[in-house]
Design a protein around this motif. Sequence first.
Motif, PDB file in Angstrom:
ATOM      1  N   ALA A  46      46.754  33.867  35.946  1.00 50.71           N
ATOM      2  CA  ALA A  46      45.746  34.743  35.338  1.00 50.71           C
ATOM      3  C   ALA A  46      44.805  35.384  36.366  1.00 50.71           C
ATOM      4  O   ALA A  46      44.614  36.600  36.329  1.00 50.71           O
ATOM      5  N   ALA A  48      45.300  36.140  39.398  1.00 53.28           N
ATOM      6  CA  ALA A  48      46.056  37.169  40.106  1.00 53.28           C
ATOM      7  C   ALA A  48      46.271  38.387  39.216  1.00 53.28           C
ATOM      8  O   ALA A  48      46.198  39.530  39.672  1.00 53.28           O
ATOM      9  N   VAL A  49      46.519  38.130  37.928  1.00 52.46           N
ATOM     10  CA  VAL A  49      46.737  39.237  36.997  1.00 52.46           C
ATOM     11  C   VAL A  49      45.480  40.093  36.854  1.00 52.46           C
ATOM     12  O   VAL A  49      45.560  41.315  36.756  1.00 52.46           O
ATOM     13  N   PHE A  50      44.291  39.465  36.869  1.00 56.54           N
ATOM     14  CA  PHE A  50      43.065  40.257  36.775  1.00 56.54           C
ATOM     15  C   PHE A  50      42.939  41.181  37.989  1.00 56.54           C
ATOM     16  O   PHE A  50      42.478  42.315  37.874  1.00 56.54           O
ATOM     17  N   LEU A  52      45.525  42.359  39.603  1.00 57.30           N
ATOM     18  CA  LEU A  52      46.541  43.392  39.339  1.00 57.30           C
ATOM     19  C   LEU A  52      46.006  44.437  38.360  1.00 57.30           C
ATOM     20  O   LEU A  52      46.235  45.638  38.535  1.00 57.30           O
TER      21      LEU A  52
END
Lengths: 109, 241
Positions: A46, A48-50, A52
């Motif tokens: 998560a 890392a996704v933020f 991204l």
Amino acid sequence: MTTIQRILTIAVIVLGTMLTRFLPFLVFPKDKPVPGYIQYLGKVLAPAVFGLLVVYSLKGVSLFSGNHAIPEIISIGLVVLLHLWKRQMLVSIAGGTICYMLLVQTVFS
Amino acid sequence: MEQKKLRENRRGVRKKAFLAAWPYTIPIMTGFLFLGFTYGVYMRASGFSVWYPMIMSVTIFAGSMEFVAVNMLLGAFHPLQAFLMTLMINARHLFYGISMLDRYNGKGIKKWYLVFGMCDESFSVNYTASIPEDVDREWFQFFVTFLNHCYWFAGATLGGVFGPMIHFDLKGLDFVMTAMFVVIFMDQWRKESSHVSSVLGLGLSFLCLLIFGSENFIIPSMAVILGVLTLLRGTLEKEEV
């Protein structure tokens, strides 16, 4: 495209989108233990996704042409400062957005 | 005991959850009304009737995908290609699902609605929001998702209906989404003990954007992030404990 073909295309897009959303929940149902590796990913993905998503929302901006991302850099700087200072989500977002709109409609128009 | 109390004042529970959830969705309301409006206008300008943005905003409910869908609908009939393209553009949802496995852990239709409505924004808010102890978590998540769904539908419909008639200068308003993701990134940053994953996500995605360009960087970004996090498993798991 005929109307039927359009409806089929939309249905296929809905199906594809839903597949990406439902798949993890179908593969790892609640009553079965989730493998350690997936549990690990569930924790670390998560953040890392933020990161991204921040990049994703800026993907249309060019560093090397147009305004060289200057309005974006200034406005993000303001969002960060406001958020460090007040920690009020809405204040930070509104401040940054108003700043950006002023910049792209006046100085960088 | 807990269960009985919930049943006794279900309405109270729902109202409380709604009031807790709604402030988190205000920036999304601004962004979705604007982007949805743009989408509705774009659909009309591309020659579709107002029913298309209305139905597509409710059923697909994935912003960027719907813009891409306009072009697909204007081209030749290629259902398989449309399907594969959808999987690629929306592959990031797989990461959301894996992160939400233990957060969307209810039962029945409410849980599946949460999964159905898991767009970037619903995921981000429901992952990071600090839900107060006395607020029902599942109802909170439901209202965040449902309100976002409504905003997107309302924006697309208004754009479809009024778009062809009005002109105004809201240039730059779409930055509200960037600003929100920056804030969410910072909130996550403050909560975590190790910043490795945050930094990796930001840095690797940016690198992939520079290398692969804006149209093709999502899948490489996801692959690289997944690869590096897998390699770091030993180190990062130790830090967790």
